[in-house]
Scaffold this active site. Structure first.
Site, PDB file in Angstrom:
ATOM      1  N   ASP A   1       0.858  -1.176   0.000  1.00  0.00           N
ATOM      2  CA  ASP A   1       0.000   0.000   0.000  1.00  0.00           C
ATOM      3  C   ASP A   1       0.894   1.225   0.000  1.00  0.00           C
ATOM      4  O   ASP A   1       1.704   1.401   0.916  1.00  0.00           O
ATOM      5  CB  ASP A   1      -0.862  -0.034   1.278  1.00  0.00           C
ATOM      6  CG  ASP A   1      -2.213   0.613   1.108  1.00  0.00           C
ATOM      7  OD1 ASP A   1      -2.268   1.666   0.459  1.00  0.00           O
ATOM      8  OD2 ASP A   1      -3.202   0.070   1.628  1.00  0.00           O
TER       9      ASP A   1
ATOM     10  N   ASP B   1      -2.786   4.675  -2.306  1.00  0.00           N
ATOM     11  CA  ASP B   1      -3.735   5.222  -1.358  1.00  0.00           C
ATOM     12  C   ASP B   1      -4.136   6.657  -1.731  1.00  0.00           C
ATOM     13  O   ASP B   1      -3.270   7.487  -2.006  1.00  0.00           O
ATOM     14  CB  ASP B   1      -3.069   5.228   0.028  1.00  0.00           C
ATOM     15  CG  ASP B   1      -3.977   5.752   1.114  1.00  0.00           C
ATOM     16  OD1 ASP B   1      -4.984   5.088   1.393  1.00  0.00           O
ATOM     17  OD2 ASP B   1      -3.682   6.829   1.680  1.00  0.00           O
TER      18      ASP B   1
ATOM     19  N   GLU C   1      -6.618   4.056  -5.489  1.00  0.00           N
ATOM     20  CA  GLU C   1      -7.866   4.384  -4.796  1.00  0.00           C
ATOM     21  C   GLU C   1      -8.298   5.748  -5.308  1.00  0.00           C
ATOM     22  O   GLU C   1      -7.645   6.754  -5.030  1.00  0.00           O
ATOM     23  CB  GLU C   1      -7.636   4.431  -3.279  1.00  0.00           C
ATOM     24  CG  GLU C   1      -8.932   4.607  -2.521  1.00  0.00           C
ATOM     25  CD  GLU C   1      -8.740   5.125  -1.095  1.00  0.00           C
ATOM     26  OE1 GLU C   1      -9.630   4.912  -0.266  1.00  0.00           O
ATOM     27  OE2 GLU C   1      -7.711   5.761  -0.813  1.00  0.00           O
TER      28      GLU C   1
ATOM     29  N   HIS D   1     -11.259  -2.079   4.040  1.00  0.00           N
ATOM     30  CA  HIS D   1     -11.082  -1.771   5.459  1.00  0.00           C
ATOM     31  C   HIS D   1     -11.696  -0.433   5.856  1.00  0.00           C
ATOM     32  O   HIS D   1     -11.553  -0.020   6.995  1.00  0.00           O
ATOM     33  CB  HIS D   1      -9.583  -1.755   5.778  1.00  0.00           C
ATOM     34  CG  HIS D   1      -8.871  -0.679   5.010  1.00  0.00           C
ATOM     35  ND1 HIS D   1      -8.787  -0.687   3.625  1.00  0.00           N
ATOM     36  CD2 HIS D   1      -8.252   0.454   5.407  1.00  0.00           C
ATOM     37  CE1 HIS D   1      -8.143   0.390   3.229  1.00  0.00           C
ATOM     38  NE2 HIS D   1      -7.801   1.107   4.285  1.00  0.00           N
ATOM     39  N   ASP D   2     -12.324   0.265   4.917  1.00  0.00           N
ATOM     40  CA  ASP D   2     -12.892   1.586   5.209  1.00  0.00           C
ATOM     41  C   ASP D   2     -14.413   1.602   5.226  1.00  0.00           C
ATOM     42  O   ASP D   2     -15.005   2.659   5.463  1.00  0.00           O
ATOM     43  CB  ASP D   2     -12.438   2.603   4.150  1.00  0.00           C
ATOM     44  CG  ASP D   2     -10.952   2.909   4.223  1.00  0.00           C
ATOM     45  OD1 ASP D   2     -10.381   2.834   5.322  1.00  0.00           O
ATOM     46  OD2 ASP D   2     -10.373   3.235   3.169  1.00  0.00           O
TER      47      ASP D   2
HETATM   48  C1  GLC Z   1      -7.408   5.767   2.330  1.00  0.00           C
HETATM   49  C2  GLC Z   1      -7.292   4.548   3.202  1.00  0.00           C
HETATM   50  C3  GLC Z   1      -7.774   4.892   4.564  1.00  0.00           C
HETATM   51  C4  GLC Z   1      -6.887   5.995   5.109  1.00  0.00           C
HETATM   52  C5  GLC Z   1      -6.862   7.196   4.189  1.00  0.00           C
HETATM   53  C6  GLC Z   1      -5.767   8.149   4.548  1.00  0.00           C
HETATM   54  O1  GLC Z   1      -8.698   6.159   2.113  1.00  0.00           O
HETATM   55  O2  GLC Z   1      -7.978   3.477   2.632  1.00  0.00           O
HETATM   56  O3  GLC Z   1      -7.809   3.798   5.428  1.00  0.00           O
HETATM   57  O4  GLC Z   1      -7.338   6.393   6.366  1.00  0.00           O
HETATM   58  O5  GLC Z   1      -6.645   6.814   2.850  1.00  0.00           O
HETATM   59  O6  GLC Z   1      -4.516   7.607   4.251  1.00  0.00           O
END
Ligand code: GLC
Length: 572
Positions: free
Chosen positions: A114, A215, A272, A341-342
């Site tokens: 990640d 990310d 993402e 995980h979010d």
């Molecule tokens: C992304 C991750 C999340 C994190 C955020 C900030 O959305 O999936 O878990 O808190 O980025 O890095």
């Protein structure tokens, strides 16, 4: 079981320019804190993952994505990195990592990490230097501005609540943080910072990892001038996504990153990409654009987050997912996912956690898994894990949940109402430890887990499902095997059937005369599939989540609640 004896469910994917390996791969996302703890400190670790690799191989996954494992003060569970070239000591050492990577490869699987590139930790040495003085050479590696009469430089709200700016007493200036104040944003317009970051990426790729999930990558460029947002309602801080999500320049920055790093290796990338729609997606992942391989889009997630608690709108889901299927067919590639995980567990939000738990978990799985794209499974999804149990704010760990709670309490909301909402929309409900067996702490740890194990692990766990052919787990295993056996499910086009039906999600995948129909009742009521264009023959049934009695060839079917069937079909 010795690794050499682990059964394989299909050939490992191979690469060719037209069909790179990641197109036929199935990916598994692993949240390391919650996957497997080897040393009893209640937090998962790399040796724990190592101990479970045979399980992942047995399941048939090809790619493992591990959420951040780098050195971090853990303000946001590793998404705040202090040292990109060091493993968090709670998770293990670099030797543990090297061994894990070698063992993943030895089993014919691949490993992606990640890459948190929008921000670092406020304890990262770059930030420590940057904050030291306005003339520090790394000052402009982050985004610093003067305040306005004792107030932040603009009215943007942080995604994690409160203002997006923090005042640093050392110089009196403010730095931008789109997430927590301990996650200062890097300035991706700064060429020296970019070069240093590219070095980090190459360092990992040289180690032999197989790619990255990027990310929050759609946030890395901000609107030039960092202007205020209109604020007709007079809010203290205004939700600021529009000013930093997919703004002009982001594609150039990503293009450069890809040229300088990923494109020099045979790796996969998945960004993402909140805020990227299907029409622009081709610029992000078009196979001739030289940027990313896939993105996680957010449109189908909004169906829940905009109306949490509402039943699944099947027609809207079909519209969104079909749009993405068509937008990228022949041009780019989709990442297919229902969980991460979010967000809350899918069976808790769009399925049934009661009597139809198994049927709904397998129906949802069948619906998304056989579309065009690379499917991702989030740990525990493959056994139908449900949202964890959270009764009080103290039960939560997530910084976002705590910030949200504090802000809403200040605004006068009741504790009970906020907690109930956080269970529906928050991140911890999907982060509870993996349920390996029905023993103490679900076999996750000998110690006290960092987040409470769901009491339903007595009923929902890997050990129990592994030997039950009708289990959610074995259904996922069959889905994976089916994808690998049927080229049409990897490369075929996608055609939605019965688009206006409010219960059924059905589509065909077609490749060179081969046609496969995926028919799923996503509702808790019986439903009727009826489409004159397909003939369904019992002897051509490829997969089902309920027992199917022999039936004559037909173009119509009565489906039980959450029933899912996959047929090889021919023309009438
Ligand atoms: C992304 C991750 C999340 C994190 C955020 C900030 O959305 O999936 O878990 O808190 O980025 O890095």
């Amino acid at each position: 079981m010795p690794p050499s004896a682990a059964p394989s469910v299909g050939p490992q994917p191979v690469s060719s320019p037209a069909a790179p390996w990641w197109k036929s791969a199935v990916a598994y996302q692993l949240y390391p804190r919650s996957f497997m703890d080897s040393d009893g400190d209640g937090i998962g670790d790399l040796r724990g993952i190592l101990a479970r690799l045979d399980y992942l191989q047995w399941l048939g996954v090809d790619v493992i994505w591990i959420c951040p494992i780098f050195d971090s003060p853990n303000d946001d569970n590793g998404y705040d990195i202090r040292d990109y070239r060091k493993i968090l000591s709670t998770f293990g050492t670099m030797e543990d990592f090297d061994r894990l990577l070698a063992e993943v490869h030895r089993r014919g699987m691949r490993l992606i990490l990640d890459l948190v590139l929008n921000h670092t930790s406020d304890e990262h040495p770059w930030f420590l230097e940057s904050r030291a003085s306005p003339d520090n050479p790394k000052r402009d590696w982050y985004i610093w501005r003067e305040g306005r009469d004792g107030h932040p430089p603009n009215n943007w709200e942080s995604i994690f609540r409160g203002p997006a700016w923090a005042r640093d007493p050392a110089t009196g200036q403010y730095y931008l943080h789109l997430f927590t104040r301990r996650q200062p944003d890097l300035d991706w317009t700064n060429p020296e910072m970019r070069a240093a970051f590219h070095d980090i990426v190459r360092w990992w790729l040289d180690k032999g990892i197989d790619g990255f999930r990027l990310d929050a990558v759609s946030h890395i460029r901000k609107m030039p001038g960092l202007p205020d947002l209109p604020n007709p309602r007079g809010l203290p801080w205004v939700p600021s996504f529009a000013m930093h999500m997919n703004v002009d320049g982001v594609l150039d920055t990503i293009g450069e990153l890809c040229r300088e790093t990923f494109r020099r290796y045979d790796v996969m990338t998945v960004g993402e990409a909140n805020g990227v729609g299907p029409r622009e997606a081709v610029e992000w992942v078009g196979s001739d654009r030289g940027r990313l391989d896939m993105i996680f889009q957010f449109e189908h997630l909004a169906l829940w987050s905009r109306a949490p608690g509402a039943p699944l709108d099947v027609v809207a889901l079909k519209k969104v997912l079909s749009r993405w299927q068509h937008a990228l067919h022949g041009k780019g590639w989709n990442a297919l996912f229902l969980e991460n995980h979010d967000i809350p567990r899918v069976v808790s939000k769009w399925g049934d956690t009661g009597a139809l738990w198994r049927e709904s978990a397998t129906a949802l799985a069948t619906m998304y898994f056989l579309m065009e794209g690379t499917p991702f499974i989030y740990q525990g999804q493959e056994i139908g894990m449900t949202n964890g149990v959270f009764e009080r704010i103290e039960d939560f760990d997530d910084v976002l949940a705590k910030n949200d709670y504090a802000q809403r309490r200040l605004a006068g909301e009741e504790e009970g109402a906020i907690v109930a909402d956080l269970v529906l929309t928050g991140r911890d409900p999907a982060r509870t430890p993996m349920q390996w067996d029905d023993g103490p702490q679900a076999g996750f740890t000998r110690g006290r887990p960092w987040l409470a194990v769901n009491p339903n692990h007595r009923r929902i766990n890997v050990a129990q499902q592994r030997h039950d052919p009708a289990s959610v787990l074995n259904h996922y295993r069959r889905l994976i095997a089916l994808r690998k056996a049927e080229p049409a499910l990897v490369l075929g086009d996608y055609r939605l059937l019965m688009k206006d039906d409010a219960q059924i999600y059905a589509y065909q995948r077609r490749l060179d005369g081969e046609r496969i129909a995926v028919i799923v009742n996503l509702s808790p009521r019986p439903a009727r599939f009826d489409h004159p264009g397909v003939v369904l023959r019992h002897e051509r049934l490829l997969l089902a989540n309920r027992a199917v009695e022999a039936h004559p060839a037909a173009h119509a079917l009565e489906l039980a609640p959450y029933e899912a069937r996959v047929y090889r079909v021919g023309k009438m």
